[in-house]
Scaffold this motif. Structure first.
Motif, PDB file in Angstrom:
ATOM      1  N   GLU A  47       0.793  -1.137   0.102  1.00  0.00           N
ATOM      2  CA  GLU A  47      -0.166   0.026   0.080  1.00  0.00           C
ATOM      3  C   GLU A  47       0.876   1.125   0.397  1.00  0.00           C
ATOM      4  O   GLU A  47       0.850   1.901  -0.212  1.00  0.00           O
ATOM      5  CB  GLU A  47      -0.629   0.398   1.418  1.00  0.00           C
ATOM      6  CG  GLU A  47      -1.642  -1.379   1.744  1.00  0.00           C
ATOM      7  CD  GLU A  47      -2.902  -1.629   2.398  1.00  0.00           C
ATOM      8  OE1 GLU A  47      -2.336  -0.621   3.403  1.00  0.00           O
ATOM      9  OE2 GLU A  47      -3.369  -2.736   2.727  1.00  0.00           O
TER      10      GLU A  47
ATOM     11  N   ASP B 234      -5.211  -1.249  -7.216  1.00  0.00           N
ATOM     12  CA  ASP B 234      -5.507  -2.007  -6.572  1.00  0.00           C
ATOM     13  C   ASP B 234      -4.268  -3.305  -7.568  1.00  0.00           C
ATOM     14  O   ASP B 234      -4.293  -4.474  -7.460  1.00  0.00           O
ATOM     15  CB  ASP B 234      -6.785  -2.791  -7.215  1.00  0.00           C
ATOM     16  CG  ASP B 234      -7.510  -1.587  -6.743  1.00  0.00           C
ATOM     17  OD1 ASP B 234      -7.156  -1.344  -5.511  1.00  0.00           O
ATOM     18  OD2 ASP B 234      -9.131  -1.817  -6.632  1.00  0.00           O
TER      19      ASP B 234
ATOM     20  N   TYR C  44      -1.118  -2.778  -6.054  1.00  0.00           N
ATOM     21  CA  TYR C  44      -1.109  -3.978  -4.746  1.00  0.00           C
ATOM     22  C   TYR C  44      -1.066  -4.764  -4.805  1.00  0.00           C
ATOM     23  O   TYR C  44      -0.395  -5.683  -4.116  1.00  0.00           O
ATOM     24  CB  TYR C  44      -2.583  -3.135  -4.367  1.00  0.00           C
ATOM     25  CG  TYR C  44      -3.329  -3.277  -3.252  1.00  0.00           C
ATOM     26  CD1 TYR C  44      -1.591  -4.276  -2.261  1.00  0.00           C
ATOM     27  CD2 TYR C  44      -3.686  -2.729  -2.439  1.00  0.00           C
ATOM     28  CE1 TYR C  44      -1.872  -4.566  -0.458  1.00  0.00           C
ATOM     29  CE2 TYR C  44      -3.726  -3.237  -0.856  1.00  0.00           C
ATOM     30  CZ  TYR C  44      -2.718  -3.778  -0.405  1.00  0.00           C
ATOM     31  OH  TYR C  44      -3.587  -3.827   0.941  1.00  0.00           O
TER      32      TYR C  44
END
Length: 521
Positions: free
Chosen positions: A340, A356, A359
């Motif tokens: 993150e 995302d 990540y």
């Protein structure tokens, strides 16, 4: 995987033109564009918000009529807003918009009409091409030039981004010991922040970086502050092969990044190696670049598999180097926290498809190597001045420390080196004194004759707490710089009716610890 594309290649770095640089330096001082001056111009609320990377309060303050020259310059550079040319000319009377254009620090805003002569006539607005902001310590004030932050660009950063003063560079500057030395090296200089700090206690300075763009910014930063250094291009220690230094500082590109083509590789943080191999190899190579007694100070990440002890992992880096080492682990993140942090770092926003995807790439990379957490810490290395065995001290200190840590690190190096080079007899035959920031705390049951707990608290530095038994407490309580530790042990032996050798054996490990950690001088 589809991730947001970092912004297009940023504007060219500014240029060093001596007359204009000198005029600008004088103008910025007159405009009170300093750390304190900017804080006054913005006020505490807007200053704190901007420090949290929330620009709105500062935008509101700097838009007020009559906000002042420092506010205008903050609006132009850190906030990335277009400003009127007449206002800029008034704020910087020697330099003006024309001088900033010649230096490459600003460009005409798209809303202005073009003009071929290079002047600003007919152009109502200019916009910064880079970030220029004040930076300093209690003793010094500088200006630092770097690429614009995401606050100014409004989107993900370019992979060529040259970082300004960030959390890592501030940490490194605060932890660096600063003995007065002849030759110093800033390895991976970026925009030149560490060289500014080195200027106050070194004679000759060398700074290297793989990025030519970073070196261009460093050149301007140093010129703005009248600091000289030998700037060299190349990877890690390659530009200084065969040379040795008294002090090496480095904020290397230590971020552990997935080795995938669809993950942006930011030059300021990604060294192109898998896992933590870059820092491990750097530690292994530093001994050859240090003079006897030379010190290296750097930041590092280390990745850890399930059940792995962090100190054992870092000890592996040190094996065979012959270097003294003091390593302080400051933080541990699980792999999700780490992913993150660095997915956000380039300007990607949580919850978007691109964020995302990044990540997930980090999580996949860690899973492939069985990594479940990542440590961050400060690594201090020293080349012994003689052929003795190196000492090693690795500790986990996640709690707040009292800055700046540099003097504490230097004192700790000196104390541990003294202990490594002197036998126990000399330790015992030295008179010790309790440091001024140390207090004693005794805790016990109400009405009890003796305390249940006796401990020392260190007010500065790493703010250590050391629990003592009654013998050690008696020794420390009598350390006033008059009697030697051996004499104090003899006195304790009489009081406790124990053999003197037994008292010495009991207190010696604690004595060594207290001397090493600076609780006794």
């Amino acid at each position: 995987m589809s991730s947001p594309r970092p912004t297009d290649r940023p504007p060219a770095p500014p240029t060093v033109l001596e007359p204009e640089i000198a005029d600008l330096r004088a103008d910025l001082g007159d405009a009170d564009y300093t750390v304190d001056g900017l804080a006054r111009a913005l006020g505490s609320v807007a200053s704190a918000a901007l420090h949290r990377e929330q620009p709105l309060p500062a935008l509101r303050v700097t838009a007020r009529p009559g906000a002042g020259s420092a506010a205008l310059l903050c609006r132009l550079f850190p906030l990335g807003q277009a400003v009127p040319v007449p206002d800029l000319d008034a704020a910087l009377p020697r330099t003006g918009a024309r001088g900033l254009l010649r230096l490459g620090l600003v460009e005409r805003d798209d809303e202005g009409a073009g003009e071929a002569d290079g002047g600003t006539a007919g152009h109502d607005l200019v916009r910064a091409t880079c970030d220029l902001r004040p930076y300093g310590t209690e003793q010094d004030m500088w200006w630092v030039v770097s690429d614009r932050s995401e606050i100014a660009t409004g989107g993900p950063l370019s992979t060529e981004h040259v970082l300004g003063v960030g959390g890592a560079s501030s940490t490194l500057a605060g932890w660096t010991p600063r003995p007065r030395v002849e030759r110093a090296l800033d390895l991976g200089t970026g925009c030149g922040v560490q060289v500014l700090h080195l200027a106050g206690h070194t004679t000759y300075r060398t700074a290297s970086d793989l990025s030519e763009r970073a070196l261009a910014f460093a050149r301007v930063t140093l010129a703005m502050n009248g600091v000289e250094a030998d700037l060299r291009a190349g990877s890690l220690l390659e530009p200084v092969s065969g040379e040795q230094f008294d002090l090496i500082v480095s904020n290397p590109p230590f971020v552990i990044t997935p080795r995938r083509d669809d993950v942006p590789r930011y030059e300021y943080r990604d060294g192109g190696r898998a896992g933590d191999a870059l820092v491990a190899d750097l530690v292994a190579d530093l001994a050859a670049q240090l003079r006897p007694g030379g010190i290296a100070q750097l930041l590092a990440n280390w990745e850890l598999v399930e059940g792995e002890d962090w100190s054992g992992h870092v000890h592996g880096w040190l094996r065979g180097t012959g270097l003294d080492a003091w390593v302080v682990q400051r933080e541990v993140q699980d792999v999700a926290e780490y992913a993150e942090t660095w997915a956000r770092d380039g300007g990607h926003r949580a919850g978007t498809p691109g964020f995302d995807a990044l990540y997930a790439a980090w999580l996949d990379d860690f899973a492939a190597r069985g990594v479940d957490r990542v440590g961050f810490g400060v690594v201090t290395l020293q080349r012994p001045g003689s052929g003795r065995e190196p000492w090693r001290h690795l500790e986990h200190v996640p709690t707040p420390v009292a800055g700046p840590m540099g003097p504490v690190v230097l004192a700790g190096l000196r104390a541990r080196t003294w202990l490594a080079e002197h036998p126990d007899d000399e330790l015992l035959d030295t008179p010790w004194q309790v440091a001024a920031d140390v207090t004693e705390e005794r805790v016990g049951r109400p009405g009890a004759d003796d305390p249940q707990v006796i401990q020392l608290r260190q007010g500065g530095g790493l703010r250590r707490t050391v629990r003592l038994d009654t013998l050690a407490a008696g020794l420390v309580g009598a350390c006033d710089g008059e009697l030697t530790a051996r004499q104090l042990c003899s006195g304790l032996a009489v009081l406790t009716e124990q053999p003197s050798a037994q008292v010495v054996s009991a207190v010696l490990p604690v004595l060594r610890e207290l001397v090493a950690d600076g609780l006794l001088h």
